[in-house]
Design a protein around this motif. Structure first.
Motif, PDB file in Angstrom:
ATOM      1  N   LEU A  51       0.932  -1.368  -0.125  1.00 29.34           N
ATOM      2  CA  LEU A  51       0.350   0.299   0.078  1.00 29.34           C
ATOM      3  C   LEU A  51       0.452   1.260  -0.005  1.00 29.34           C
ATOM      4  O   LEU A  51       0.707   2.367  -0.728  1.00 29.34           O
ATOM      5  CB  LEU A  51      -1.473   0.364   1.065  1.00 29.34           C
ATOM      6  CG  LEU A  51      -2.547  -1.265   1.234  1.00 29.34           C
ATOM      7  CD1 LEU A  51      -2.552  -0.562   2.839  1.00 29.34           C
ATOM      8  CD2 LEU A  51      -2.942   0.075   0.572  1.00 29.34           C
ATOM      9  N   HIS A  52       1.497   1.310   0.616  1.00 29.13           N
ATOM     10  CA  HIS A  52       2.773   2.254   0.709  1.00 29.13           C
ATOM     11  C   HIS A  52       3.321   2.837  -0.530  1.00 29.13           C
ATOM     12  O   HIS A  52       2.786   3.824  -0.388  1.00 29.13           O
ATOM     13  CB  HIS A  52       3.588   2.357   1.887  1.00 29.13           C
ATOM     14  CG  HIS A  52       4.467   3.508   3.045  1.00 29.13           C
ATOM     15  ND1 HIS A  52       5.664   3.591   2.320  1.00 29.13           N
ATOM     16  CD2 HIS A  52       4.402   4.708   2.377  1.00 29.13           C
ATOM     17  CE1 HIS A  52       6.199   4.671   2.659  1.00 29.13           C
ATOM     18  NE2 HIS A  52       5.419   5.322   2.985  1.00 29.13           N
ATOM     19  N   GLU A  53       4.047   1.559  -1.327  1.00 29.78           N
ATOM     20  CA  GLU A  53       4.617   2.014  -1.925  1.00 29.78           C
ATOM     21  C   GLU A  53       3.307   2.616  -3.124  1.00 29.78           C
ATOM     22  O   GLU A  53       3.717   3.435  -4.045  1.00 29.78           O
ATOM     23  CB  GLU A  53       4.859   1.042  -3.040  1.00 29.78           C
ATOM     24  CG  GLU A  53       6.043   1.026  -3.877  1.00 29.78           C
ATOM     25  CD  GLU A  53       7.266   1.236  -3.370  1.00 29.78           C
ATOM     26  OE1 GLU A  53       7.327   2.686  -4.362  1.00 29.78           O
ATOM     27  OE2 GLU A  53       7.374   1.726  -3.023  1.00 29.78           O
ATOM     28  N   PHE A  54       2.246   2.358  -3.669  1.00 27.40           N
ATOM     29  CA  PHE A  54       1.517   2.597  -4.213  1.00 27.40           C
ATOM     30  C   PHE A  54       0.995   4.296  -3.807  1.00 27.40           C
ATOM     31  O   PHE A  54       1.207   4.850  -4.609  1.00 27.40           O
ATOM     32  CB  PHE A  54      -0.182   2.115  -4.180  1.00 27.40           C
ATOM     33  CG  PHE A  54       0.067   0.742  -5.299  1.00 27.40           C
ATOM     34  CD1 PHE A  54       0.528   1.018  -6.908  1.00 27.40           C
ATOM     35  CD2 PHE A  54      -0.187  -0.391  -4.749  1.00 27.40           C
ATOM     36  CE1 PHE A  54       0.044   0.082  -7.492  1.00 27.40           C
ATOM     37  CE2 PHE A  54       0.239  -1.586  -5.864  1.00 27.40           C
ATOM     38  CZ  PHE A  54      -0.170  -1.044  -7.343  1.00 27.40           C
ATOM     39  N   LEU A 111      -5.647   5.787  -2.774  1.00 27.81           N
ATOM     40  CA  LEU A 111      -4.887   7.624  -2.552  1.00 27.81           C
ATOM     41  C   LEU A 111      -5.400   7.639  -1.429  1.00 27.81           C
ATOM     42  O   LEU A 111      -4.279   9.035  -0.846  1.00 27.81           O
ATOM     43  CB  LEU A 111      -4.836   7.988  -3.830  1.00 27.81           C
ATOM     44  CG  LEU A 111      -4.031   7.597  -4.967  1.00 27.81           C
ATOM     45  CD1 LEU A 111      -4.088   8.720  -5.608  1.00 27.81           C
ATOM     46  CD2 LEU A 111      -2.569   7.339  -4.539  1.00 27.81           C
ATOM     47  N   ASP A 112      -6.479   7.736  -1.354  1.00 25.02           N
ATOM     48  CA  ASP A 112      -6.712   7.965   0.445  1.00 25.02           C
ATOM     49  C   ASP A 112      -5.973   7.860   1.187  1.00 25.02           C
ATOM     50  O   ASP A 112      -6.452   8.355   2.853  1.00 25.02           O
ATOM     51  CB  ASP A 112      -8.494   7.901   0.253  1.00 25.02           C
ATOM     52  CG  ASP A 112      -9.208   9.087  -0.787  1.00 25.02           C
ATOM     53  OD1 ASP A 112      -8.473   9.473  -0.625  1.00 25.02           O
ATOM     54  OD2 ASP A 112     -10.809   8.875  -0.730  1.00 25.02           O
ATOM     55  N   VAL A 116      -3.180   8.977   6.551  1.00 24.48           N
ATOM     56  CA  VAL A 116      -2.611   6.913   7.140  1.00 24.48           C
ATOM     57  C   VAL A 116      -1.224   7.706   7.206  1.00 24.48           C
ATOM     58  O   VAL A 116      -0.913   6.979   8.157  1.00 24.48           O
ATOM     59  CB  VAL A 116      -3.541   6.291   7.141  1.00 24.48           C
ATOM     60  CG1 VAL A 116      -2.867   5.021   7.812  1.00 24.48           C
ATOM     61  CG2 VAL A 116      -4.964   6.458   6.574  1.00 24.48           C
ATOM     62  N   PHE A 117      -0.187   7.275   6.724  1.00 27.66           N
ATOM     63  CA  PHE A 117       1.304   7.198   6.076  1.00 27.66           C
ATOM     64  C   PHE A 117       1.525   8.343   6.947  1.00 27.66           C
ATOM     65  O   PHE A 117       2.679   8.325   7.410  1.00 27.66           O
ATOM     66  CB  PHE A 117       1.516   6.603   4.374  1.00 27.66           C
ATOM     67  CG  PHE A 117       0.551   4.842   4.570  1.00 27.66           C
ATOM     68  CD1 PHE A 117       2.078   4.031   5.316  1.00 27.66           C
ATOM     69  CD2 PHE A 117      -0.270   4.431   3.957  1.00 27.66           C
ATOM     70  CE1 PHE A 117       1.230   2.303   4.916  1.00 27.66           C
ATOM     71  CE2 PHE A 117      -0.208   3.755   3.419  1.00 27.66           C
ATOM     72  CZ  PHE A 117      -0.074   2.423   3.772  1.00 27.66           C
ATOM     73  N   ILE A 122       4.806  11.202  11.190  1.00 27.22           N
ATOM     74  CA  ILE A 122       4.228  11.834  11.975  1.00 27.22           C
ATOM     75  C   ILE A 122       5.298  11.207  13.443  1.00 27.22           C
ATOM     76  O   ILE A 122       5.972  11.567  14.285  1.00 27.22           O
ATOM     77  CB  ILE A 122       3.386  12.712  12.219  1.00 27.22           C
ATOM     78  CG1 ILE A 122       2.855  13.252  10.955  1.00 27.22           C
ATOM     79  CG2 ILE A 122       3.508  13.842  13.242  1.00 27.22           C
ATOM     80  CD1 ILE A 122       1.634  13.920  10.690  1.00 27.22           C
ATOM     81  N   TRP A 123       4.497   9.877  13.793  1.00 29.72           N
ATOM     82  CA  TRP A 123       4.145   9.208  15.209  1.00 29.72           C
ATOM     83  C   TRP A 123       5.880   8.688  15.433  1.00 29.72           C
ATOM     84  O   TRP A 123       6.674   9.214  16.024  1.00 29.72           O
ATOM     85  CB  TRP A 123       3.944   8.049  14.987  1.00 29.72           C
ATOM     86  CG  TRP A 123       3.763   7.305  16.450  1.00 29.72           C
ATOM     87  CD1 TRP A 123       3.192   7.814  17.301  1.00 29.72           C
ATOM     88  CD2 TRP A 123       4.327   6.291  15.875  1.00 29.72           C
ATOM     89  NE1 TRP A 123       3.375   6.615  18.071  1.00 29.72           N
ATOM     90  CE2 TRP A 123       4.022   5.775  17.986  1.00 29.72           C
ATOM     91  CE3 TRP A 123       5.539   5.683  15.892  1.00 29.72           C
ATOM     92  CZ2 TRP A 123       5.075   4.793  18.703  1.00 29.72           C
ATOM     93  CZ3 TRP A 123       5.821   4.475  16.327  1.00 29.72           C
ATOM     94  CH2 TRP A 123       5.749   4.114  17.179  1.00 29.72           C
TER      95      TRP A 123
END
Length: 140
Positions: A51-54, A111-112, A116-117, A122-123
């Motif tokens: 998901l992160h890669e996309f 992309l929504d 979240v990422f 930030i965390w």
């Protein structure tokens, strides 16, 4: 821990989170079982990595490009791409060429996940992942 105990833990965690976070204006509150299902989906092996890669680059991506970039076992990547396609998060485009060509592209729905990422980033900036990992007790 049994599947039932894990689901009960997730349910309790979700209730705690729900109590701390007020609902966003205009956004319907998701039912607890939907949240649990989403967390289970996201917890699949390598799912967040894919998901992160996309999110970083919506594509189009060819299978071998993703496999090399992510270093994910081929069978696992195949399963994750099918699940993402079935969920409407990725579009699979097959071209009638020789050799065959298939490309995967993120949908707006996937992309929504960008915020979240962003929150995870930030965390990590605030707490540092190595610091957290070093404090975690070792599993026996």
């Amino acid at each position: 821990m049994s599947q039932h105990e894990r689901e009960a833990d997730w349910s309790g965690l979700l209730s705690d989170i729900d109590a701390q976070i007020p609902p966003a204006e205009g956004v319907p509150e998701a039912r607890s079982n939907e949240k649990s299902d989403l967390l289970t989906f996201l917890g699949s092996a390598y799912m967040l990595k894919v998901l992160h890669e996309f999110v970083l680059d919506p594509g189009p991506w060819r299978f071998n490009e993703l496999r090399e970039r992510l270093d994910v076992p081929p069978t696992t990547l195949t399963n994750r791409l099918k699940e993402l396609t079935d969920a409407g998060l990725v579009v699979r485009e097959s071209y009638d060429e020789i050799p065959p060509r298939v490309e995967y592209t993120a949908t707006e729905k996937l992309l929504d996940f960008r915020p979240v990422f962003g929150c995870l980033g930030i965390w990590v900036e605030k707490h540092g992942w190595e610091e957290v990992r070093s404090e975690a007790p070792e599993e026996s």
